[in-house]
Structures are given as structure tokens and as C-alpha cells.
Design a protein around this motif. Structure first.
Motif, PDB file in Angstrom:
ATOM      1  N   LEU A   1       4.301  -5.765 -10.906  1.00  0.00           N
ATOM      2  CA  LEU A   1       3.640  -4.517 -11.275  1.00  0.00           C
ATOM      3  C   LEU A   1       2.681  -4.052 -10.177  1.00  0.00           C
ATOM      4  CD1 LEU A   1       2.950  -5.345 -15.021  1.00  0.00           C
ATOM      5  CD2 LEU A   1       4.478  -3.546 -14.179  1.00  0.00           C
ATOM      6  N   GLU A   2       1.966  -4.980  -9.576  1.00  0.00           N
ATOM      7  CA  GLU A   2       1.059  -4.620  -8.490  1.00  0.00           C
ATOM      8  C   GLU A   2       1.847  -4.125  -7.278  1.00  0.00           C
ATOM      9  OE1 GLU A   2      -2.198  -4.357  -8.258  1.00  0.00           O
ATOM     10  OE2 GLU A   2      -2.537  -4.940 -10.347  1.00  0.00           O
ATOM     11  N   PHE A   3       3.019  -4.710  -7.049  1.00  0.00           N
ATOM     12  CA  PHE A   3       3.871  -4.243  -5.956  1.00  0.00           C
ATOM     13  C   PHE A   3       4.317  -2.805  -6.203  1.00  0.00           C
ATOM     14  CE2 PHE A   3       8.321  -3.577  -4.620  1.00  0.00           C
ATOM     15  CZ  PHE A   3       8.120  -3.510  -3.250  1.00  0.00           C
ATOM     16  N   LEU A   4       4.753  -2.514  -7.439  1.00  0.00           N
ATOM     17  CA  LEU A   4       5.171  -1.153  -7.774  1.00  0.00           C
ATOM     18  C   LEU A   4       4.006  -0.177  -7.631  1.00  0.00           C
ATOM     19  CD1 LEU A   4       7.429  -1.833 -10.909  1.00  0.00           C
ATOM     20  CD2 LEU A   4       8.181  -1.214  -8.597  1.00  0.00           C
ATOM     21  N   ALA A   5       2.810  -0.625  -8.001  1.00  0.00           N
ATOM     22  CA  ALA A   5       1.631   0.229  -7.851  1.00  0.00           C
ATOM     23  C   ALA A   5       1.336   0.492  -6.377  1.00  0.00           C
ATOM     24  CB  ALA A   5       0.426  -0.419  -8.532  1.00  0.00           C
ATOM     25  N   ALA A   6       1.482  -0.542  -5.548  1.00  0.00           N
ATOM     26  CA  ALA A   6       1.219  -0.389  -4.116  1.00  0.00           C
ATOM     27  C   ALA A   6       2.215   0.570  -3.466  1.00  0.00           C
ATOM     28  CB  ALA A   6       1.280  -1.751  -3.429  1.00  0.00           C
ATOM     29  N   GLN A   7       3.433   0.631  -4.023  1.00  0.00           N
ATOM     30  CA  GLN A   7       4.459   1.529  -3.491  1.00  0.00           C
ATOM     31  C   GLN A   7       4.347   2.936  -4.057  1.00  0.00           C
ATOM     32  OE1 GLN A   7       6.423   0.506  -1.021  1.00  0.00           O
ATOM     33  NE2 GLN A   7       5.329  -1.447  -1.179  1.00  0.00           N
TER      34      GLN A   7
END
Length: 221
Positions: free
Chosen positions: A192-198
Motif C-alpha cells: 500500500l505504501e508503494f502504491l501511495a509512493a507511485q
């Protein structure tokens, strides 16, 4: 005009969903069905581009119906609309290539956002592929995601987390995502944090009476 078949066991719900779809520019409902057998027959008669498929039908579970639908019309697209929140249902839908998975109950704006996204993806495919660049333009989002995944994250799990997030009308926490997908809370938070960073997910904080605020994630449609 993108033609749509609405499949739901409740005829009143089917009528509501039909009204939602008909309010979206570029979409037209050509029929409704209230069972698996009716859906197969309607697909053969109407040849819609897209099926809005409920999973809880009186004669068959919706995921088991997809193969029958594609036997009749191999290129039909499926958008699941269901109350089924089980991780196995989400995984099964992703494996069968559904274009989206929307949890009931949902509002008009929730469905409209997903229909518009579907229309954009559909329009990105050229009538004739003449070069590798044409292919790359169609596959760019998926390919870029694979290339950007940090070490230790898998594309299959990223797809499942993305599907769970997109299927949530409001927002969800890492713990809720973990339960839907069948992974640990720590792993769910990494994805989820990866998707937020993208820029594909938005993070908000929910403050309780004690302790640290809870991070909540929303798909950015």
C-alpha cells in the motif's frame, strides 16, 4: 458506444445498476439478467462489450460463470459487482482477468469512475498494431509497475492488493487489506505504501483516542 449487460439476482438492484450505467456518457445497457442461465442466453443474443456480473446468483457462483460467458463470446469483458469480500473471490476474479471488482453497496460515482477507467483503457488499444510502440503504449502502466517494484515485492501480490484497494468504495487500512488478500499486515502495508509512493493511492490519517493515528488508503481513480 460501449454496450453493457447487467447481471444481478435481484431485479430491483439490476434496475438501479442499469440506471447508473445509462447515466455515464458512452455507455448503454442493452439488457439485464437475473441468473447464470439468463446471462448466457442474453450474451448470445445481445453480444455486449461489458458484463456487470454479480457473484451471488441463484443457479451458479459468478466466478464459475465467467468461463461459460467467454465460451459464448471470447472477447467480452467482465466487471464484478458483488458483496463477496473473501480473499479467494478477489484472487479468483483477478486470475480470470476481470476489468474491475466493485464491492456492494456502492454509489453512482463509484461505478462511474470505474466505467470511465475501463473506457480509457479500451480506447488505448489501436485498431491496428503497426509497431512495438503501439504495444508499449497499451501495456505501459502494467510494465512500468513491474519495473518499479522494490525488491521483495511480487507482481502477483501487487495485483491482488491493487484489486482489493480498487474494490473498496471508501478506504481501508493495512490490516483490512491483509485480511482481504490473505497476507500479513506488514506485507500489506509495504504494498500500500508503494502504491501511495507511485501516486496510485492516497493516504489519510484516522485519529483515535489513544496511540498513533491509523493510516487509511484510497485508490486514486
Amino acid at each position: 458506444m460501449i454496450t453493457v449487460l447487467v447481471v444481478d439476482d435481484d431485479f430491483m438492484v439490476a434496475r438501479i445498476h442499469r440506471g447508473f450505467v445509462d447515466r455515464v456518457d458512452g455507455f448503454e445497457v442493452v439488457g439485464t439478467a437475473n441468473s447464470g442461465d439468463q446471462a448466457v442466453a442474453a450474451l448470445g443474443d445481445l453480444s455486449p462489450d461489458l458484463v456487470l456480473l454479480d457473484l451471488y446468483l441463484p443457479d451458479v457462483f459468478g466466478l464459475d460463470l465467467i468461463a461459460r460467458l467467454r465460451a459464448v463470446q471470447p472477447d467480452v469483458d467482465i466487471l464484478v459487482i458483488t458483496a463477496a469480500r473473501e480473499a479467494d473471490a478477489v484472487r479468483g476474479a483477478v486470475r480470470q482477468g476481470v476489468v474491475n471488482y466493485l464491492l456492494k453497496p456502492f454509489g453512482f460515482e463509484d461505478l462511474r469512475a470505474r466505467l470511465r477507467e475501463y473506457a480509457r483503457r479500451r480506447a488505448s488499444v489501436p485498431d491496428q498494431v503497426t509497431s512495438q510502440a503501439d504495444v508499449d503504449r497499451v501495456l505501459a502502466p502494467a510494465r512500468q509497475l513491474v519495473n518499479r517494484l522494490p525488491k521483495g515485492l511480487s507482481q502477483e501480490t501487487a495485483d491482488l492488493v491493487t484489486a482489493a484497494l480498487r474494490a473498496t468504495p471508501d478506504n481501508l487500512s493495512a490490516a483490512e487489506c491483509a485480511e482481504k488478500v490473505g497476507i500479513s499486515r506488514v506485507s500489506a502495508r509495504r504494498y500500500l505504501e508503494f502504491l501511495a509512493a507511485q501516486g496510485q493511492a492516497e493516504v489519510t490519517l484516522r485519529y483515535g483516542t489513544t496511540g498513533r493515528p491509523e493510516r487509511r488508503y484510497t485508490w486514486r481513480s
